[in-house]
Design an enzyme around this catalytic site. Structure first.
Site, PDB file in Angstrom:
ATOM      1  N   CYS A 106       1.112  -1.299  -0.106  1.00 52.10           N
ATOM      2  CA  CYS A 106       0.230   0.455   0.144  1.00 52.10           C
ATOM      3  C   CYS A 106       0.462   1.008  -0.120  1.00 52.10           C
ATOM      4  O   CYS A 106       0.657   2.264  -1.038  1.00 52.10           O
ATOM      5  CB  CYS A 106      -0.508  -0.375   1.060  1.00 52.10           C
ATOM      6  N   CYS A 107       2.001   1.104   1.031  1.00 49.84           N
ATOM      7  CA  CYS A 107       2.658   2.461   0.687  1.00 49.84           C
ATOM      8  C   CYS A 107       3.214   2.393  -0.307  1.00 49.84           C
ATOM      9  O   CYS A 107       3.741   3.619  -1.145  1.00 49.84           O
ATOM     10  CB  CYS A 107       3.872   2.023   1.749  1.00 49.84           C
ATOM     11  N   CYS A 188      -1.493   8.081   6.929  1.00 49.53           N
ATOM     12  CA  CYS A 188      -3.110   7.995   7.103  1.00 49.53           C
ATOM     13  C   CYS A 188      -3.572   7.315   7.749  1.00 49.53           C
ATOM     14  O   CYS A 188      -3.589   7.068   9.108  1.00 49.53           O
ATOM     15  CB  CYS A 188      -2.813   6.601   5.225  1.00 49.53           C
ATOM     16  N   CYS A 191      -3.742   4.146   9.581  1.00 49.06           N
ATOM     17  CA  CYS A 191      -2.445   3.352   9.687  1.00 49.06           C
ATOM     18  C   CYS A 191      -1.846   4.418  11.121  1.00 49.06           C
ATOM     19  O   CYS A 191      -0.594   4.575  11.816  1.00 49.06           O
ATOM     20  CB  CYS A 191      -1.904   3.478   9.047  1.00 49.06           C
ATOM     21  N   CYS A 216       7.274   3.815   6.020  1.00 50.76           N
ATOM     22  CA  CYS A 216       6.535   3.799   4.887  1.00 50.76           C
ATOM     23  C   CYS A 216       7.358   3.476   3.524  1.00 50.76           C
ATOM     24  O   CYS A 216       6.591   3.450   2.297  1.00 50.76           O
ATOM     25  CB  CYS A 216       5.342   4.814   4.458  1.00 50.76           C
TER      26      CYS A 216
END
Length: 225
Positions: A106-107, A188, A191, A216
């Site tokens: 995702c990062c 985010c 998180c 990240c």
């Protein structure tokens, strides 16, 4: 006279040196409270430097409001960078959103990949990492190598948290609105957690709670030793 004059002059000298060598410079920022001194210094000594904000689509509304406040206050050229993969397609084979099942990927999609074209078209990347934020960052140098031959420039590396807040007070700079609610390191929304100051480990506490993850990838993958 400000207690920070010599530090600001040192940063200006470095940036002027890059410019004299014909190097293209950019900065990235997460638009948190601890981002404010560097952004303010850039606005004073190199206001033409573009600043990129990695807009993942998962930020707190307060972060987006703070981004606009900072841009209006400092007059910086802040540009949002977005993932090429729509958020509704950022899912694993089971249909789960990646931040729940594969936060590293995702990062990558939302932080690393969007920055790659910027690295490919520039020579110097200004980053506001500080050595007192985490063990990973404590091992960094003022200048490091990044992909594509880019120089990572860390002008705040030896600043402490106290220096950051002293600078903010001296120049009457705003703070991220969520900080007063117990958020220290703000990324985010899915998180990021509030922190218990009595259990505080470092400035990155509150990010990816319960996971073996503290970065990240911008400051681990986009750096070459």
């Amino acid at each position: 006279m400000s207690q920070f004059d010599s530090l600001v002059e040192e940063i200006k000298k470095d940036l002027d040196g890059y410019k004299d060598r014909g190097l293209k410079v950019f900065a990235s920022s997460s638009l948190q409270t601890n981002s404010m001194p560097l952004l303010h210094i850039i606005s004073r000594v190199a206001p033409d430097v573009p600043v990129y904000f990695l807009n993942t689509g998962y930020h707190f509304p307060e972060t987006l409001s703070f981004r606009k406040q900072v841009q209006d206050l400092l007059g910086l050229n802040i540009t949002d960078l977005y993932s090429a993969v729509p958020r509704n397609q950022q899912k694993d084979a089971a249909g789960r959103l990646l931040f729940t099942s594969d936060p590293d990927y995702c990062c990558y999609l939302n932080k690393i990949q969007p920055l790659e074209p910027i690295l490919a078209s520039n020579d110097v990347w200004i980053s506001g990492v500080r050595g007192d934020q985490s063990k990973v960052r404590a091992a960094m140098k003022r200048e490091e190598k990044a992909p594509n031959g880019v120089i990572r420039f860390h002008p705040m590396l030896n600043w402490t948290s106290k220096m950051v807040y002293d600078y903010i007070r001296e120049f009457k700079l705003p703070k991220h609105p969520l900080e007063s609610e117990g958020y220290l390191s703000i990324g985010c929304e899915p998180c990021t957690r509030k922190i218990d100051v009595n259990a505080l480990l470092d400035d990155r506490s509150g990010r990816w709670a319960g996971m073996n993850k503290t970065e990240c990838g911008l400051h681990t993958q986009l750096i070459q030793k």
